[in-house]
Structure formats: structure tokens, C-alpha cells
Scaffold this motif. Structure first.
Motif, mmCIF file in Angstrom:
data_model
loop_
_atom_site.group_PDB
_atom_site.id
_atom_site.type_symbol
_atom_site.label_atom_id
_atom_site.label_comp_id
_atom_site.label_asym_id
_atom_site.label_seq_id
_atom_site.Cartn_x
_atom_site.Cartn_y
_atom_site.Cartn_z
ATOM 1 N N GLU A 104 0.865 -1.178 0.000
ATOM 2 C CA GLU A 104 0.000 0.000 0.000
ATOM 3 C C GLU A 104 0.899 1.225 0.000
ATOM 4 O O GLU A 104 2.060 1.154 0.429
ATOM 5 C CB GLU A 104 -0.947 0.007 1.198
ATOM 6 C CG GLU A 104 -0.275 0.056 2.534
ATOM 7 C CD GLU A 104 -1.287 0.006 3.689
ATOM 8 O OE1 GLU A 104 -0.981 0.585 4.727
ATOM 9 O OE2 GLU A 104 -2.360 -0.593 3.535
ATOM 10 N N PRO A 105 0.411 2.343 -0.477
ATOM 11 C CA PRO A 105 1.249 3.548 -0.536
ATOM 12 C C PRO A 105 1.718 3.978 0.855
ATOM 13 O O PRO A 105 0.995 3.833 1.840
ATOM 14 C CB PRO A 105 0.319 4.602 -1.131
ATOM 15 C CG PRO A 105 -0.741 3.833 -1.833
ATOM 16 C CD PRO A 105 -0.911 2.555 -1.052
ATOM 17 N N HIS A 106 2.934 4.466 0.892
ATOM 18 C CA HIS A 106 3.505 5.012 2.125
ATOM 19 C C HIS A 106 3.395 6.526 2.052
ATOM 20 O O HIS A 106 3.618 7.120 0.990
ATOM 21 C CB HIS A 106 4.973 4.594 2.253
ATOM 22 C CG HIS A 106 5.565 4.909 3.581
ATOM 23 N ND1 HIS A 106 5.921 6.174 3.960
ATOM 24 C CD2 HIS A 106 5.849 4.097 4.628
ATOM 25 C CE1 HIS A 106 6.416 6.142 5.182
ATOM 26 N NE2 HIS A 106 6.385 4.894 5.615
ATOM 27 N N PRO A 107 3.057 7.202 3.150
ATOM 28 C CA PRO A 107 2.900 8.656 3.097
ATOM 29 C C PRO A 107 4.183 9.403 2.736
ATOM 30 O O PRO A 107 4.129 10.530 2.262
ATOM 31 C CB PRO A 107 2.415 9.035 4.497
ATOM 32 C CG PRO A 107 2.665 7.849 5.352
ATOM 33 C CD PRO A 107 2.735 6.658 4.461
ATOM 34 N N ASN A 108 5.351 8.774 2.924
ATOM 35 C CA ASN A 108 6.619 9.428 2.594
ATOM 36 C C ASN A 108 7.209 8.973 1.271
ATOM 37 O O ASN A 108 8.375 9.231 0.986
ATOM 38 C CB ASN A 108 7.644 9.181 3.713
ATOM 39 C CG ASN A 108 7.208 9.792 5.020
ATOM 40 O OD1 ASN A 108 6.483 10.774 5.044
ATOM 41 N ND2 ASN A 108 7.618 9.180 6.109
ATOM 42 N N ASP A 109 6.441 8.273 0.467
ATOM 43 C CA ASP A 109 6.914 7.786 -0.821
ATOM 44 C C ASP A 109 7.289 8.960 -1.713
ATOM 45 O O ASP A 109 6.423 9.788 -2.046
ATOM 46 C CB ASP A 109 5.815 6.939 -1.480
ATOM 47 C CG ASP A 109 6.213 6.416 -2.855
ATOM 48 O OD1 ASP A 109 7.370 6.596 -3.271
ATOM 49 O OD2 ASP A 109 5.345 5.823 -3.504
ATOM 50 N N SER A 119 2.053 11.172 -4.274
ATOM 51 C CA SER A 119 1.583 12.554 -4.173
ATOM 52 C C SER A 119 1.288 12.958 -2.738
ATOM 53 O O SER A 119 0.766 14.036 -2.488
ATOM 54 C CB SER A 119 0.327 12.741 -5.040
ATOM 55 O OG SER A 119 -0.681 11.857 -4.579
ATOM 56 N N ALA A 120 1.629 12.089 -1.760
ATOM 57 C CA ALA A 120 1.290 12.364 -0.374
ATOM 58 C C ALA A 120 2.264 13.346 0.300
ATOM 59 O O ALA A 120 1.983 13.859 1.360
ATOM 60 C CB ALA A 120 1.254 11.058 0.429
ATOM 61 N N ILE A 121 3.413 13.569 -0.316
ATOM 62 C CA ILE A 121 4.408 14.445 0.299
ATOM 63 C C ILE A 121 4.047 15.904 0.058
ATOM 64 O O ILE A 121 3.715 16.307 -1.050
ATOM 65 C CB ILE A 121 5.818 14.154 -0.244
ATOM 66 C CG1 ILE A 121 6.253 12.748 0.166
ATOM 67 C CG2 ILE A 121 6.821 15.177 0.224
ATOM 68 C CD1 ILE A 121 7.597 12.336 -0.345
ATOM 69 N N THR A 122 4.103 16.667 1.117
ATOM 70 C CA THR A 122 3.868 18.109 0.980
ATOM 71 C C THR A 122 5.103 18.850 1.481
ATOM 72 O O THR A 122 5.803 18.384 2.374
ATOM 73 C CB THR A 122 2.635 18.548 1.808
ATOM 74 O OG1 THR A 122 2.833 18.192 3.166
ATOM 75 C CG2 THR A 122 1.369 17.903 1.264
#
Length: 100
Positions: free
Chosen positions: A87-92, A96-99
Motif C-alpha cells: 500500500e502507498p507510504h505517506p513518505n513515498d 503525491s502524499a508528500i507536501t
């Protein structure tokens, strides 16, 4: 589609004719190309000095992965697989999860 990390190890049965091994390996190249074109095979690596493959594969679920994707590989009867659902990791960094 969901992503899966798949480790494949192929063991050719003892006594298998070299021509049969060559035929299946050639067919494997063709099938891998088809699975790439349909989005099921994303990436594939071979660890240095080893005869196993590690890849990222996509399927709707694990059942489809086995039945309609991996199970269609010509070398599948000689393979063992270790499958890990991803599943996608928030720090990938590719997601697109990185801000900032």
C-alpha cells in the motif's frame, strides 16, 4: 489495481530436457511482455549473483494475481512465490502524499 511485491524462484525439475527449458524461457519472455503491456508487470529485478527475481506486479486482488497473472507464466509450474501486498507510504517520494 493493487500492487504486490513478488519474489519468484524457479527450480527446473531434474531430468527436464534442455529443449523444454529453452522453450519455456522463450515463452516466458513473450508472456512477460504481454503482462507488462496490460499493466500487470510493473518492474522486475534480479539480485546480483542470484537466480531469483523480485518484482512489482499489479492485480485487482491476490486471487487474480495468482490465477490470471502469475499462473499464466510458462515457468510457473517450476516457481515458488512469496507475495506481499503493498500500500502507498505517506513518505513515498514517487507518490503525491508528500507536501513541502
Amino acid at each position: 489495481m493493487k500492487e504486490f511485491l513478488v519474489e519468484l524462484t524457479t527450480t527446473v525439475p531434474e531430468g527436464t530436457a534442455p529443449a523444454e527449458v529453452d522453450r519455456r524461457r522463450a515463452a516466458e519472455v513473450v508472456r512477460a511482455g504481454e503482462l507488462t503491456a496490460t499493466g500487470h508487470l510493473v518492474r522486475l529485478w534480479r539480485p546480483v549473483g542470484e537466480l531469483r527475481s523480485i518484482g512489482v506486479w499489479r492485480a485487482d486482488d491476490e486471487g487474480e494475481l495468482y490465477a490470471k497473472v502469475l499462473g499464466t507464466l510458462p515457468l510457473w509450474p517450476w516457481m515458488t512465490a512469496v507475495v506481499t501486498a503493498l500500500e502507498p507510504h505517506p513518505n513515498d517520494p514517487g507518490g503525491s502524499a508528500i507536501t513541502a
